[in-house]
Design an enzyme around this catalytic site. Structure first.
Site, mmCIF file in Angstrom:
data_model
loop_
_atom_site.group_PDB
_atom_site.id
_atom_site.type_symbol
_atom_site.label_atom_id
_atom_site.label_comp_id
_atom_site.label_asym_id
_atom_site.label_seq_id
_atom_site.Cartn_x
_atom_site.Cartn_y
_atom_site.Cartn_z
ATOM 1 N N LYS A 1 5.871 2.605 8.027
ATOM 2 C CA LYS A 1 4.731 3.432 8.490
ATOM 3 C C LYS A 1 3.511 2.566 8.796
ATOM 4 C CE LYS A 1 4.231 6.872 5.790
ATOM 5 N NZ LYS A 1 3.903 7.745 4.635
ATOM 6 N N LYS B 1 0.859 -1.198 0.000
ATOM 7 C CA LYS B 1 0.000 0.000 0.000
ATOM 8 C C LYS B 1 0.881 1.229 0.000
ATOM 9 C CE LYS B 1 -4.034 2.141 0.775
ATOM 10 N NZ LYS B 1 -3.760 2.937 -0.449
ATOM 11 N N THR C 1 -3.908 13.418 6.148
ATOM 12 C CA THR C 1 -2.471 13.422 6.451
ATOM 13 C C THR C 1 -2.144 14.651 7.305
ATOM 14 O OG1 THR C 1 -2.142 12.370 4.316
ATOM 15 C CG2 THR C 1 -0.175 13.150 5.440
ATOM 16 N N ASN D 1 -1.384 19.123 -0.533
ATOM 17 C CA ASN D 1 -2.362 18.363 0.244
ATOM 18 C C ASN D 1 -1.987 18.320 1.729
ATOM 19 O OD1 ASN D 1 -2.960 15.502 1.488
ATOM 20 N ND2 ASN D 1 -4.640 15.990 0.101
ATOM 21 N N LYS E 1 4.997 1.691 -3.386
ATOM 22 C CA LYS E 1 4.955 3.076 -3.878
ATOM 23 C C LYS E 1 5.195 3.051 -5.379
ATOM 24 C CE LYS E 1 4.807 7.330 -1.980
ATOM 25 N NZ LYS E 1 4.405 7.797 -0.661
HETATM 26 N N1 LIG Z 1 -0.827 13.114 0.036
HETATM 27 C C1 LIG Z 1 -0.743 12.304 1.071
HETATM 28 O O1 LIG Z 1 -1.756 11.799 1.582
HETATM 29 C C2 LIG Z 1 0.596 12.017 1.698
HETATM 30 C C3 LIG Z 1 1.743 12.679 1.337
HETATM 31 N N2 LIG Z 1 2.898 12.460 2.038
HETATM 32 C C4 LIG Z 1 4.108 13.165 1.708
HETATM 33 O O2 LIG Z 1 3.939 14.569 1.916
HETATM 34 C C5 LIG Z 1 4.751 15.309 1.006
HETATM 35 C C6 LIG Z 1 3.887 16.279 0.238
HETATM 36 O O3 LIG Z 1 2.896 15.543 -0.453
HETATM 37 P P1 LIG Z 1 1.543 16.209 -0.963
HETATM 38 O O4 LIG Z 1 1.181 17.331 -0.071
HETATM 39 O O5 LIG Z 1 0.607 15.106 -1.195
HETATM 40 O O6 LIG Z 1 2.011 16.758 -2.371
HETATM 41 P P2 LIG Z 1 1.382 17.959 -3.213
HETATM 42 O O7 LIG Z 1 1.775 17.695 -4.608
HETATM 43 O O8 LIG Z 1 -0.051 18.141 -2.890
HETATM 44 O O9 LIG Z 1 2.173 19.234 -2.641
HETATM 45 C C7 LIG Z 1 3.562 19.334 -2.681
HETATM 46 C C8 LIG Z 1 3.942 20.694 -2.152
HETATM 47 O O10 LIG Z 1 5.351 20.782 -2.045
HETATM 48 C C9 LIG Z 1 5.790 21.986 -2.669
HETATM 49 N N3 LIG Z 1 7.137 21.820 -3.167
HETATM 50 C C10 LIG Z 1 7.564 21.064 -4.202
HETATM 51 N N4 LIG Z 1 8.886 21.192 -4.352
HETATM 52 C C11 LIG Z 1 9.302 22.042 -3.387
HETATM 53 C C12 LIG Z 1 10.556 22.582 -3.026
HETATM 54 N N5 LIG Z 1 11.654 22.235 -3.696
HETATM 55 N N6 LIG Z 1 10.615 23.409 -1.965
HETATM 56 C C13 LIG Z 1 9.505 23.759 -1.294
HETATM 57 N N7 LIG Z 1 8.296 23.291 -1.586
HETATM 58 C C14 LIG Z 1 8.195 22.452 -2.631
HETATM 59 C C15 LIG Z 1 4.796 22.222 -3.790
HETATM 60 O O11 LIG Z 1 4.805 23.560 -4.220
HETATM 61 C C16 LIG Z 1 3.498 21.850 -3.070
HETATM 62 O O12 LIG Z 1 3.050 22.915 -2.276
HETATM 63 C C17 LIG Z 1 5.477 14.261 0.163
HETATM 64 O O13 LIG Z 1 6.714 13.965 0.768
HETATM 65 C C18 LIG Z 1 4.557 13.061 0.249
HETATM 66 O O14 LIG Z 1 5.235 11.850 0.015
HETATM 67 C C19 LIG Z 1 2.940 11.616 3.101
HETATM 68 C C20 LIG Z 1 1.839 10.929 3.481
HETATM 69 C C21 LIG Z 1 0.590 10.995 2.767
HETATM 70 O O1 LIG Z 2 -2.867 6.642 1.379
HETATM 71 C C1 LIG Z 2 -2.041 5.818 1.061
HETATM 72 O O2 LIG Z 2 -2.290 4.660 0.782
HETATM 73 C C2 LIG Z 2 -0.562 6.141 1.013
HETATM 74 C C3 LIG Z 2 -0.220 7.577 1.167
HETATM 75 C C4 LIG Z 2 1.258 7.696 0.966
HETATM 76 O O3 LIG Z 2 1.746 7.545 -0.140
HETATM 77 C C5 LIG Z 2 2.126 7.955 2.084
HETATM 78 O O4 LIG Z 2 1.716 7.777 3.243
HETATM 79 O O5 LIG Z 2 3.280 8.330 1.865
#
Ligand SMILES: NC(=O)C1=CN([C@@H]2O[C@H](COP(=O)(O)OP(=O)(O)OC[C@H]3O[C@@H](n4cnc5c(N)ncnc54)[C@H](O)[C@@H]3O)[C@@H](O)[C@H]2O)C=CC1
Ligand SMILES: O=C(O)CCC(=O)C(=O)O
Length: 435
Positions: A113, A89, A209, A240, A125
């Site tokens: 995790k 997952k 998250t 997000n 992933k």
């Molecule tokens: N979406 C989810 O449910 C989950 C996401 N994550 C992790 O959280 C992190 C962010 O994911 P999301 O919010 O989903 O992605 P997203 O695509 O929604 O947002 C990414 C954010 O990071 C910013 N960003 C990108 N490159 C950057 C840089 N070089 N410096 C500063 N900001 C930068 C973007 O402008 C954007 O605001 C990732 O590491 C992801 O693996 C972890 C658990 C769950």
């Molecule tokens: O919601 C999920 O299954 C995984 C989210 C995710 O990619 C993460 O926790 O880094």
């Protein structure tokens, strides 16, 4: 033949080159984290080699027609790091810097995790190396559908369940679900999570998250005697995870003093309203130029004085180069892998508490688990029920990891790895080897 586990893992064969710690990148960091936890695993260390070798790696060519009629090829990956405790997952990332090493590390962090919060999953992933900003909605849809077909060999509701990650979202999950369903001849909502609510998605998933980041961050603050009201919070990443975390901290009385995203950094000593920042971002495509805020140089973000720092963008942000400058008391890792092991050591020496990714950002996959369960039973819960269950799981996981950290006098990250790797390797040992 001896049946008694030996203290050290029996690993007679050298690692393939792509698993070699010398082949650095994020995978090298994960290997270092495994080395750090191994002395705490007792007899289960016999099986630790399992963690250093992803169970399955699929590299796919994703060809699509571009809008101008030409054909472009993209490299895609799906890695199933471990399935000892259940199906793989984890999310799917679209980003120009995606590499195999990164997807391997991200899938391994999912294994840790999911076990740390005791979800019945292994870790997986996926990713495609593409900068989605340069492509139309139609091109992204064709890319998603072709990628889903290519990885369709190994995904499925009982095998491996993708979800959103960087630059992927509920729309993309809807296309993945639809493509997989067409290819298998039946509607299969449980093949991905993070779908739109009208297609079997779960209420509460989009903020889950960030909510988990808030719950675990607030608990760390409580343990350290830091009041939430008025606490200064700096957030890197306003997607997000980052924007939900910022909104929920703000709703609970904290003050968001700095936000950094890909476009730059904004700062306000008086505090930034994250709801207004989100509106501004939607209207202008950037967080820069927000009323009442000043723009900082990108690197100055790390010098901001705050109680809580939330890296919620990409990995490898806190390194030995900038860790010494951090003015926060607590770091809550919304992103996966934002802190290198060398930075961890510096932060520990400085007395900064790090709530590690494998705990802090587990709220997303926890509500993904709820979504998967709801899809299987075709019975949907209210948002209040979901948030209450999420908060209970996150609180309990935090408390038990805090106790393990105190007992072993280790960081919360090592505590999370002790608990998670013990669970994974116990399952591995019980399942045994075949033949
Ligand atoms: N979406 C989810 O449910 C989950 C996401 N994550 C992790 O959280 C992190 C962010 O994911 P999301 O919010 O989903 O992605 P997203 O695509 O929604 O947002 C990414 C954010 O990071 C910013 N960003 C990108 N490159 C950057 C840089 N070089 N410096 C500063 N900001 C930068 C973007 O402008 C954007 O605001 C990732 O590491 C992801 O693996 C972890 C658990 C769950
Ligand atoms: O919601 C999920 O299954 C995984 C989210 C995710 O990619 C993460 O926790 O880094």
């Amino acid at each position: 033949m001896t049946t008694e586990p030996q203290p050290a893992s029996a690993a007679p064969h050298p690692l393939p080159s792509y698993l070699d710690p010398q082949h650095l990148g994020p995978w090298g960091i994960f290997l270092e984290q495994v080395e750090r936890v191994t002395p705490y695993l007792g007899k289960l260390a016999y099986w630790a080699e399992t963690l250093k070798r992803p169970k399955r790696i699929l590299i796919v060519d994703v060809p699509i027609h571009l809008d101008d009629g030409t054909v472009a090829h993209f490299e895609g990956y799906r890695v199933q790091h471990n399935t000892s405790r259940g199906p793989a997952k984890g999310g799917v990332r679209y980003h120009q810097d995606v590499t195999l090493s990164e997807v391997m590390a991200l899938s391994a962090w999912m294994t840790v995790k999911n076990a740390a919060v005791n979800l019945p999953y292994g870790g997986g992933k996926g990713g495609i190396r593409i900068d989605p900003r340069n492509y139309s909605q139609g091109e992204i849809e064709r890319l998603t559908r072709r990628y889903t077909t290519e990885i369709g060999l190994i995904i499925g509701p009982e095998k491996d369940i993708p979800a959103p990650d960087v630059n992927t979202n509920p729309n993309i999950m809807a296309w993945m679900m639809d493509t997989y369903s067409m290819n298998t001849g039946k509607t299969s909502t449980g093949v991905v999570t993070g779908k739109p609510v009208s297609l079997g998605g779960s209420l509460g998933r989009s903020d889950a998250t960030g909510r988990g980041v808030f719950v675990t961050g607030a608990q760390a603050m409580q343990k350290l005697g830091i009041p939430l009201e008025g606490a200064r919070v700096a957030v890197q990443g306003f997607g997000n995870v980052g924007n939900a975390a910022a909104r929920i901290f703000h709703d609970h009385g904290a003050k968001i003093v700095a936000i950094q995203d890909v476009s730059g950094t904004v700062y306000s000593d008086a505090g930034i309203d994250p709801y207004r920042a989100l509106e501004h971002l939607k209207a202008t495509g950037s967080i820069l130029g927000l009323d009442g805020s000043e723009q900082l140089e990108r690197d100055q973000f790390w010098d901001v004085t705050c109680e809580v720092l939330i890296p919620a963008a990409l990995e490898n942000q806190l390194t030995e180069t900038n860790a010494g400058r951090i003015r926060a008391r607590v770091i809550v890792e919304g992103a996966n892998g934002p802190t290198t092991p060398a930075a961890d050591d510096i932060l520990r020496e400085q007395g900064v508490t790090v709530v590690p990714d494998v705990l802090a950002n587990a709220g997303g996959v926890t509500v993904s688990y709820f979504e998967w369960v709801q899809d299987f039973s075709s019975f949907f819960w209210t948002e209040d029920e979901i948030n209450a269950r999420l908060e209970r799981i996150m609180r309990e996981a935090f408390d038990s990891l805090w106790d393990v950290a105190e007992r072993h006098k280790v960081t919360l990250r090592t505590a999370a790895y002790i608990v998670a790797c013990t669970r994974v390797l116990e399952a591995r040992a019980l399942r045994g080897l075949y033949p």
